[in-house]
Design a protein around this motif. Structure first.
Motif, short mmCIF file in Angstrom:
data_model
loop_
_atom_site.label_atom_id
_atom_site.label_comp_id
_atom_site.label_asym_id
_atom_site.label_seq_id
_atom_site.Cartn_x
_atom_site.Cartn_y
_atom_site.Cartn_z
N ASP A 107 0.86 -1.18 0.00
CA ASP A 107 0.00 0.00 0.00
C ASP A 107 0.89 1.24 0.00
O ASP A 107 1.52 1.58 1.01
N GLU A 108 0.98 1.90 -1.14
CA GLU A 108 1.86 3.06 -1.28
C GLU A 108 1.42 4.21 -0.38
O GLU A 108 2.25 4.97 0.12
N HIS A 109 0.11 4.35 -0.18
CA HIS A 109 -0.41 5.47 0.61
C HIS A 109 -0.02 5.34 2.08
O HIS A 109 0.45 6.30 2.71
N THR A 110 -0.20 4.14 2.65
CA THR A 110 0.11 3.94 4.07
C THR A 110 1.54 3.48 4.29
O THR A 110 2.00 3.44 5.44
N ARG A 111 2.24 3.14 3.20
CA ARG A 111 3.61 2.62 3.27
C ARG A 111 3.67 1.35 4.11
O ARG A 111 4.56 1.15 4.93
N ARG A 168 -6.96 -5.20 -5.54
CA ARG A 168 -7.66 -3.93 -5.53
C ARG A 168 -8.23 -3.66 -6.91
O ARG A 168 -7.50 -3.65 -7.90
N ASP A 171 -13.01 0.75 -6.13
CA ASP A 171 -13.28 0.98 -4.72
C ASP A 171 -13.32 -0.29 -3.90
O ASP A 171 -13.58 -0.26 -2.69
N ASP A 195 -12.74 -2.37 2.42
CA ASP A 195 -11.44 -2.13 3.04
C ASP A 195 -10.53 -3.36 3.04
O ASP A 195 -9.40 -3.30 3.51
#
Length: 280
Positions: A107-111, A168, A171, A195
């Motif tokens: 997950d690039e957003h949350t690292r 993924r 959404d 999620d």
């Protein structure tokens, strides 16, 4: 394709230009390590590629227990174990003696690395858990594990659910998973969640892949297995179990590779679903 090479108790690589015809024999890329005490036999790999190279998580088995190991590579062929110890082991009551069948997304957003894994009994685990890690080595298990359990009202998966792949798509998180009606018989199902942890919705037409013989199907399948060819091909090659799914969407169709078993013989096949819509 990185796969379990059971006769060698090792992981191997095969390659293909079309997803149907694969290189033979498999190329051994990582073998067991009996010195560590937990990986006399290694299997069930998942590999992801990032800008810093390839990352591999795998199942190590010894002494009636299963745990997860972690290795990295610059080329996908030559692997370096990142620890002599397992990076995830069974330490929760529901996990019993085994954690296995890892599937990982970055997950690039949350690292964070996001891990879906199976826990329970050694022969076939019972349910699916979730964990996260900033480095692939140190994992935090979700407090609500297991996040996905068998539905006792669905005959085809009432015994166990296990060995998922999570993707993924827009959404949604899509989960391809194995459902067991009993210890020896399995089919493949599909579910989705916003999620990837809670609120899983099963596809109403599950299972999406069952035995290839028409008289053995329990539902109309969303995927159509491609006929197998070659000297080992028989029409009932996946008569007893269809499991270990891995799917991709190539822009016009879904391709799903899976293991099929008849008696004691296990082989890999592929199934196709035309178009992107999977029927939710």
């Amino acid at each position: 394709m990185w796969l379990s090479w059971r006769p060698k108790r090792s992981l191997a690589l095969v390659e293909s230009k079309d997803g149907f015809h694969w290189s033979e024999p498999p190329r051994l890329v990582l073998g067991p390590n009996k010195e560590t005490g937990w990986e006399d036999d290694i299997n069930r790999p998942i590999v992801i590629k990032r800008s810093d190279g390839y990352h591999l998580w795998y199942t190590g088995q010894a002494k009636g227990h299963s745990s997860l190991g972690y290795a990295t590579s610059s080329d996908g062929l030559n692997w370096n174990r990142m620890s002599s110890k397992a990076v995830l082991s069974a330490d929760q009551p529901w996990e019993k003696v085994a954690v296995m069948c890892p599937h990982v997304l970055w997950d690039e957003h949350t690292r964070l690395f996001r891990l879906w894994y199976s826990g329970g009994e050694q022969n076939e685990p019972n349910a699916i858990g979730y964990a996260t890690s900033p480095d692939g080595l140190h994992w935090k298990k979700h407090e609500a594990n297991p996040i996905f359990k068998p539905d006792p009202n669905l005959t085809w998966e009432k015994h166990k659910v296990t060995a998922c792949q999570v993707l993924r798509r827009g959404d949604w998180h899509l989960m391809f998973y194995i459902g067991f009606s009993d210890e020896a018989h399995a089919q493949i199902g599909l579910a989705r969640s916003k999620d990837g942890i809670t609120g899983w919705q099963r596809l109403s037409t599950n299972p999406i892949i069952g035995p290839s013989l028409p008289e053995s199907r329990t539902t109309s399948s969303a995927f159509t297995p491609e006929p197998r060819t070659g000297p080992s091909a028989t029409p009932d090659w996946d008569h007893d179990a269809c499991y270990k799914p891995f799917a991709i969407y190539d822009g016009s169709k879904w391709l799903l590779w899976y293991n099929g078993r008849h008696a004691g013989v296990e082989q890999i096949g592929v199934a196709i679903h035309l178009g992107e819509d999977l029927g939710f």
